[in-house]
Structure formats: structure tokens, C-alpha cells
Design a protein around this motif. Structure first.
Motif, PDB file in Angstrom:
ATOM      1  N   LEU A   1      11.548   7.658   0.258  1.00 60.47           N
ATOM      2  CA  LEU A   1      10.366   7.846   1.100  1.00 60.47           C
ATOM      3  C   LEU A   1       9.812   6.546   1.685  1.00 60.47           C
ATOM      4  O   LEU A   1       9.351   6.517   2.819  1.00 60.47           O
ATOM      5  CB  LEU A   1       9.284   8.561   0.284  1.00 60.47           C
ATOM      6  CG  LEU A   1       8.194   9.208   1.119  1.00 60.47           C
ATOM      7  CD1 LEU A   1       8.773  10.190   2.099  1.00 60.47           C
ATOM      8  CD2 LEU A   1       7.189   9.902   0.221  1.00 60.47           C
TER       9      LEU A   1
ATOM     10  N   ILE B   1      10.932   5.399   5.114  1.00 63.70           N
ATOM     11  CA  ILE B   1      10.542   6.381   6.134  1.00 63.70           C
ATOM     12  C   ILE B   1       9.065   6.243   6.479  1.00 63.70           C
ATOM     13  O   ILE B   1       8.658   6.346   7.638  1.00 63.70           O
ATOM     14  CB  ILE B   1      10.856   7.806   5.638  1.00 63.70           C
ATOM     15  CG1 ILE B   1      12.368   7.980   5.523  1.00 63.70           C
ATOM     16  CG2 ILE B   1      10.272   8.843   6.574  1.00 63.70           C
ATOM     17  CD1 ILE B   1      12.774   9.264   4.865  1.00 63.70           C
ATOM     18  N   LEU B   2       8.250   5.974   5.464  1.00 68.39           N
ATOM     19  CA  LEU B   2       6.817   5.797   5.720  1.00 68.39           C
ATOM     20  C   LEU B   2       6.546   4.446   6.363  1.00 68.39           C
ATOM     21  O   LEU B   2       5.723   4.306   7.257  1.00 68.39           O
ATOM     22  CB  LEU B   2       6.030   5.871   4.408  1.00 68.39           C
ATOM     23  CG  LEU B   2       5.985   7.187   3.666  1.00 68.39           C
ATOM     24  CD1 LEU B   2       5.171   7.026   2.391  1.00 68.39           C
ATOM     25  CD2 LEU B   2       5.370   8.261   4.525  1.00 68.39           C
ATOM     26  N   LEU B   3       7.252   3.445   5.874  1.00 69.00           N
ATOM     27  CA  LEU B   3       6.899   2.068   6.232  1.00 69.00           C
ATOM     28  C   LEU B   3       7.386   1.645   7.620  1.00 69.00           C
ATOM     29  O   LEU B   3       6.631   1.055   8.388  1.00 69.00           O
ATOM     30  CB  LEU B   3       7.457   1.128   5.151  1.00 69.00           C
ATOM     31  CG  LEU B   3       7.284  -0.374   5.356  1.00 69.00           C
ATOM     32  CD1 LEU B   3       5.837  -0.727   5.569  1.00 69.00           C
ATOM     33  CD2 LEU B   3       7.829  -1.134   4.158  1.00 69.00           C
TER      34      LEU B   3
ATOM     35  N   GLN C   1       4.480   7.513  -6.245  1.00 65.15           N
ATOM     36  CA  GLN C   1       3.881   8.648  -6.944  1.00 65.15           C
ATOM     37  C   GLN C   1       4.398   9.994  -6.451  1.00 65.15           C
ATOM     38  O   GLN C   1       3.867  11.041  -6.812  1.00 65.15           O
ATOM     39  CB  GLN C   1       2.362   8.613  -6.789  1.00 65.15           C
ATOM     40  CG  GLN C   1       1.744   7.369  -7.393  1.00 65.15           C
ATOM     41  CD  GLN C   1       0.246   7.359  -7.264  1.00 65.15           C
ATOM     42  OE1 GLN C   1      -0.417   8.295  -7.650  1.00 65.15           O
ATOM     43  NE2 GLN C   1      -0.298   6.288  -6.706  1.00 65.15           N
ATOM     44  N   THR C   2       5.411   9.968  -5.579  1.00 70.92           N
ATOM     45  CA  THR C   2       5.919  11.236  -5.042  1.00 70.92           C
ATOM     46  C   THR C   2       7.255  11.577  -5.683  1.00 70.92           C
ATOM     47  O   THR C   2       7.849  10.770  -6.371  1.00 70.92           O
ATOM     48  CB  THR C   2       6.111  11.155  -3.522  1.00 70.92           C
ATOM     49  OG1 THR C   2       7.111  10.170  -3.275  1.00 70.92           O
ATOM     50  CG2 THR C   2       4.838  10.782  -2.825  1.00 70.92           C
ATOM     51  N   ARG C   3       7.709  12.793  -5.401  1.00 71.71           N
ATOM     52  CA  ARG C   3       8.955  13.259  -5.989  1.00 71.71           C
ATOM     53  C   ARG C   3      10.164  12.518  -5.405  1.00 71.71           C
ATOM     54  O   ARG C   3      11.123  12.221  -6.072  1.00 71.71           O
ATOM     55  CB  ARG C   3       9.094  14.760  -5.753  1.00 71.71           C
ATOM     56  CG  ARG C   3       9.553  15.490  -6.975  1.00 71.71           C
ATOM     57  CD  ARG C   3       9.524  17.005  -6.804  1.00 71.71           C
ATOM     58  NE  ARG C   3       8.589  17.517  -5.824  1.00 71.71           N
ATOM     59  CZ  ARG C   3       8.950  18.230  -4.760  1.00 71.71           C
ATOM     60  NH1 ARG C   3      10.209  18.487  -4.546  1.00 71.71           N
ATOM     61  NH2 ARG C   3       8.043  18.691  -3.921  1.00 71.71           N
ATOM     62  N   THR C   4      10.079  12.232  -4.101  1.00 73.83           N
ATOM     63  CA  THR C   4      11.227  11.642  -3.403  1.00 73.83           C
ATOM     64  C   THR C   4      11.041  10.147  -3.209  1.00 73.83           C
ATOM     65  O   THR C   4      11.311   9.613  -2.147  1.00 73.83           O
ATOM     66  CB  THR C   4      11.362  12.300  -2.028  1.00 73.83           C
ATOM     67  OG1 THR C   4      10.055  12.361  -1.441  1.00 73.83           O
ATOM     68  CG2 THR C   4      11.906  13.688  -2.133  1.00 73.83           C
TER      69      THR C   4
ATOM     70  N   ALA D   1       2.772   1.897  -3.220  1.00 73.44           N
ATOM     71  CA  ALA D   1       1.913   2.460  -4.259  1.00 73.44           C
ATOM     72  C   ALA D   1       1.783   3.965  -4.075  1.00 73.44           C
ATOM     73  O   ALA D   1       1.608   4.718  -5.024  1.00 73.44           O
ATOM     74  CB  ALA D   1       0.541   1.809  -4.211  1.00 73.44           C
ATOM     75  N   MET D   2       1.895   4.403  -2.810  1.00 74.28           N
ATOM     76  CA  MET D   2       1.822   5.836  -2.526  1.00 74.28           C
ATOM     77  C   MET D   2       3.160   6.515  -2.795  1.00 74.28           C
ATOM     78  O   MET D   2       3.233   7.514  -3.494  1.00 74.28           O
ATOM     79  CB  MET D   2       1.447   6.037  -1.049  1.00 74.28           C
ATOM     80  CG  MET D   2       0.089   6.602  -0.860  1.00 74.28           C
ATOM     81  SD  MET D   2      -0.603   6.193   0.732  1.00 74.28           S
ATOM     82  CE  MET D   2       0.292   7.180   1.837  1.00 74.28           C
TER      83      MET D   2
ATOM     84  N   LEU E   1       0.838  -1.205   0.000  1.00 70.98           N
ATOM     85  CA  LEU E   1       0.000   0.000   0.000  1.00 70.98           C
ATOM     86  C   LEU E   1       0.873   1.256   0.000  1.00 70.98           C
ATOM     87  O   LEU E   1       0.681   2.173  -0.804  1.00 70.98           O
ATOM     88  CB  LEU E   1      -0.900  -0.001   1.240  1.00 70.98           C
ATOM     89  CG  LEU E   1      -1.809   1.213   1.376  1.00 70.98           C
ATOM     90  CD1 LEU E   1      -2.915   1.156   0.352  1.00 70.98           C
ATOM     91  CD2 LEU E   1      -2.387   1.288   2.774  1.00 70.98           C
TER      92      LEU E   1
END
Lengths: 232, 246
Positions: free
Chosen positions: B186, B189-191, B179-182, B175-176, B172
Motif C-alpha cells: 500500500l 500506492i499512497l505515497l 496499520q492496514t491489511r495490505t 504510519a497509516m 505519515l
């Protein structure tokens, strides 16, 4: 130019007064704790900021759900405001806790479960800003922000529970009689009063800041639109 | 008189049928899995990267922790899960980037299938890659560090459950992040902060097993793993639509 609502100005004044009152209650009114002494006074602001930190994170998750359902940008602005303010307050909570821990536990930081979960929580919301910073399209930014706060909102209680299954030395003050064994204390009536005053004060400050931040986002959006109009 | 409208509706119905003739959910999921696996087995760029990376991590841990026999037992689970988590983000990043780069994601989204089928398809192929890497790394670790307790059924079950939870959230979030610049930096850091419970429970459970605990003794982390897996698969399933929506 949208002028500042009078109610907001009133709330500003109230917030400053509330902070003053809470400071008085924490530093003067509350009795000095027997064992820990003056340093225990940091507790009132520690709990107060932790409370609004949590409140903001919960509101952000709720705003995320509402945004995903309604697709109304107003909820995105609300969410950003809540996360921004709460991340700051939560950081203050951790710093204040550290200041208390130095004399009480003889170290600035222990890998105690409660501390670790707090740090993880803080990192989730720091990551939230990094996610948003990488997306240009405001609608997509709002969607991803909503999804991530939702994931964070679910993950935080699980993290808390997960680590609580193992031991903790962080005092459980509320609803725990034998807290003293863990470096805690049982509160006297005046202490409870000071704590409630602090809760109330930080709630007022939180609402005030939220209002300002949401209003600021609204104005920002208006500026963007005006800029677009001028360039066309 | 009423002939014309009837034929008209009939043709319309036929068209509608042709458009809405979806493949079954399971078929759609399996098609995506098959696509991912056959693409991967042709190029092997993802698996080889994950594998080489995992081996390097395990070798570096050897220097970093100066593993003697006593230390080794207590850190084995931690070393393994750190390796899997890092290799996992590598694979997740790559598997989504491939979809995004040549517009394949748009192709997938245009297909007349449920969006959640795309999620499950990607998640299952990501899980397959992670399990393949684990299937090679675990015996290797056992061999290099002489750790035989790894080969018990309980241990493998924990590895499986941990990987499922990690991949569900990871698919999930990748997939996010894609779609971002970094996007490359990223994902971890998110996960990682969101995946703390699953990593913690996995390390606790598998560490316990390596040190000789019975299954009953690791029931708490085991239940936590189960709960995490169920909750996050459900949530990812529900919000995936919002993530790929254009």
C-alpha cells in the motif's frame, strides 16, 4: 424501512431532465465549431464532468477536516460518497478528453501537463479506496480516509501548479483570448450558454447521486447494526 | 482544620508533577532518533536492504536504457530519483513495521511525550537512513557513469530538500499503511501520487544542474521544493495525532 423522500424522487426526475436538456444544448443548440467541427461538442460534457469531479474532491477534503474535528461518522459517509462519485466523473472527463484529443491533437494521449496532473489526481483517489479496503475498523477507516483526502486535497493544487510552471498545450478556454493557438477556440454566446447549461445539469446530477449514496451508506449501517442485534 | 486538605492538594500536586514531568520536546525527538539509529546499526537490516536494492536498480537502468553518453546526461537525475524513491519506500515500510510488529508503537504512544515528537523522531531517523543510502549511491553513480557534475553544493542541497519532503509525507503515510491489511503494497500506492510534486521538482532541479544550468535557472523547482517541504511538514505535524490514535 425508511421510505425514499419525495424530494429525492423529484430530484431524480430533475436530474434526468437536466441531462436531456444538456445533451440537447450540446448536440443541437450549440453551433458547430468552425475548425474542429462536430467533435468540439464533446467539450460541454468534458467541462461539466470535470467541474463536478473537482467539486467532489474539494467537498471530500472539507468533509475530512470536519470529520477529524467532530468525529461524526455522518461526515465519513459524506466523504466516501463525494470521492466515489467524483472519481467516476473525473474518469469520464479523462476519457472524453481523450476522445477529443484524437482528432484535435492526433493522439489519444499526450504527456501534456494538464493530462498528467489529471491522471495523478485520479490515482490519488483510486489509492484512497485501496487504503479504505485494507482497514476493518470503521472508525479508523474514517480517520485514515479523512487524513488521506486532506493530503490529496493539498497535493492536487500543488501538482497542478508544479506542472503549470512548465508548458502546456491543453487549451485554456475560460478567460483566454488567444486560445486558438493552442488548439482552443473562443466561444460564441451560444457556446457559453451550452456550457453553463452543462455545468448546471451536472451539478444537479451530482447532488442527486450524492444524496443517493449518502442515504445508501446510512441504510448499510443500519443493516450492519440489525445484523449485530440478530447475532447477539 | 484546614491542614488536611492542604496536604492532600500538595500530594496531588506532586503526583501531577511526576506524571506530567515531560522531557523537553527536542529531547524526546532525539531519544527516538537515537533509538532508531542504534537499533539499525546493530542489525543493519534496513540499510543493507536499501543499499543493495539501490545498486540493483542503477545496474538495471543501465541495461534498460542502454545508456550512452548523450542519453546518460538527460536521464541521470531521473534514474537517481527513481532509485531514491523506491529505496525510500523500502526503508519507510520497514522502519514502521518494526515499530508495529512487537508492539513498540504502543510503547512509544504510552510515553509521556507529544505525539508529534514521535513523528519528528521517526521522520529524522528515516531521513538519516535515506541520506546514508544517497551518500553511498551518488558517488557510486558518479563513478560508474563518470558523472562529475553531481558533486556540487547546489546539487546536494536539492537532494537534501527533496529527501526531506519525500520523508515527511512518507513517514505519515507509512504510519497509516502499516496499520492496514495490505501494508506492504500500500505505501508506494499512497505515497507516489502525493509525492509527485516533490519528485518532479527534484528531477527538474537536479537534472538542470547536471546539464550545466546555474542556480538561478533552477530557481522555480527549487522554490517549489521549499514550498512543498514547508507545507507537508506542517500538515503531517498537524494530522499525525489522528493517524496513531488508538
Amino acid at each position: 424501512m425508511q421510505s425514499k423522500p419525495i424530494a429525492l424522487t423529484v430530484l431524480d426526475v430533475l436530474a434526468v431532465i437536466a441531462l436531456g436538456v444538456a445533451t440537447y444544448f450540446a448536440l443541437v443548440f450549440a453551433p458547430t465549431e468552425q475548425i474542429m467541427g462536430q467533435v468540439q461538442r464533446v467539450f460541454y460534457f468534458h467541462v461539466g464532468t470535470a467541474w463536478v469531479g473537482m467539486l467532489g474532491f474539494i467537498l471530500a477534503a472539507v468533509a475530512g477536516i470536519v470529520y477529524l474535528v467532530t468525529k461524526d461518522m455522518k461526515w465519513d459517509r459524506f466523504q466516501v460518497a463525494a470521492v466515489e462519485i467524483s472519481t467516476m466523473f473525473f474518469f469520464i472527463t479523462i476519457v472524453l478528453g481523450s476522445i477529443w484529443a484524437r482528432p484535435a491533437w492526433n493522439t489519444w494521449w499526450t504527456w501534456d501537463p494538464r493530462l498528467t496532473t489529471a491522471a495523478v489526481t485520479e490515482l490519488i483517489y483510486v489509492a484512497y479506496f485501496m487504503l479504505r479496503a485494507g482497514i476493518e475498523d470503521p472508525e479508523k477507516r474514517a480517520r485514515f480516509g479523512a487524513v488521506y483526502t486532506l493530503l490529496g486535497g493539498i497535493s492536487v493544487p500543488i501538482t497542478f501548479m508544479a506542472i503549470r510552471l512548465f508548458r502546456t498545450i491543453h487549451p485554456v478556454v475560460i478567460g483566454n483570448e488567444s486560445a486558438a493557438a493552442q488548439g482552443g477556440f473562443s466561444m460564441s454566446g451560444d457556446m457559453v450558454t451550452a456550457m453553463l447549461v452543462s455545468f448546471a445539469a451536472f451539478t444537479i446530477i451530482f447532488i442527486d447521486l450524492m444524496w443517493h449514496r449518502v442515504r445508501l451508506s446510512g441504510l448499510q449501517e443500519k443493516v450492519e447494526q440489525l445484523k449485530l442485534k440478530v447475532s447477539m | 482544620m484546614s491542614n488536611i486538605p492542604i496536604t492532600a492538594t500538595k500530594t496531588a500536586d506532586k503526583d501531577k508533577q511526576a506524571i506530567t514531568a515531560k522531557p523537553s520536546f527536542l529531547k524526546a525527538v532525539m531519544a527516538i532518533v537515537q533509538k532508531d539509529l542504534s537499533a539499525e546499526f546493530r542489525s543493519r537490516e534496513l540499510l543493507s536492504a536499501m543499499l543493495v536494492f539501490s545498486m540493483l536498480v542503477i545496474l538495471i537502468f543501465n541495461f534498460a536504457l542502454e545508456l550512452n553518453i548523450e542519453v546518460r546526461k538527460s536521464v541521470a537525475a531521473g534514474v537517481l530519483w527513481t532509485t531514491f524513491a523506491f529505496a525510500g519506500t523500502l526503508g519507510l515500510n520497514r522502519s514502521m513495521a518494526v515499530e508495529k510488529d512487537r508492539g513498540c508503537m504502543d510503547g512509544l504512544l504510552l510515553a509521556p511525550v507529544d505525539r508529534s515528537a514521535i513523528f519528528f523522531g521517526k521522520a529524522i531517523s528515516n531521513l538519516a537512513f535515506m541520506l546514508i543510502v544517497e551518500a553511498i549511491v551518488i558517488p557510486l553513480y558518479a563513478l560508474l557513469y563518470n558523472e562529475t557534475r553531481i558533486f556540487q553544493l547546489d546539487f546536494l542541497l536539492i537532494i537534501l530538500l527533496g529527501s526531506i519532503g519525500y520523508i515527511a509525507v512518507g513517514t505519515l503515510l507509512s504510519a497509516m499503511s502499516v496499520q492496514t491489511r495490505t501494508r506492504d503494497v500500500l505505501l508506494p500506492i499512497l505515497l507516489f501520487p502525493v509525492a509527485v510534486p516533490v519528485l518532479l521538482a527534484s528531477v527538474k532541479a537536479s537534472g538542470g544542474l547536471i546539464e550545466g544550468a546555474t542556480f538561478a535557472e533552477i530557481l522555480t523547482p527549487f522554490n517549489l521544493l521549499l514550498a512543498y517541504d514547508v507545507i507537508f511538514i506542517a500538515v503531517a505535524f498537524m494530522v499525525f495525532d489522528f493517524v496513531v490514535e488508538e
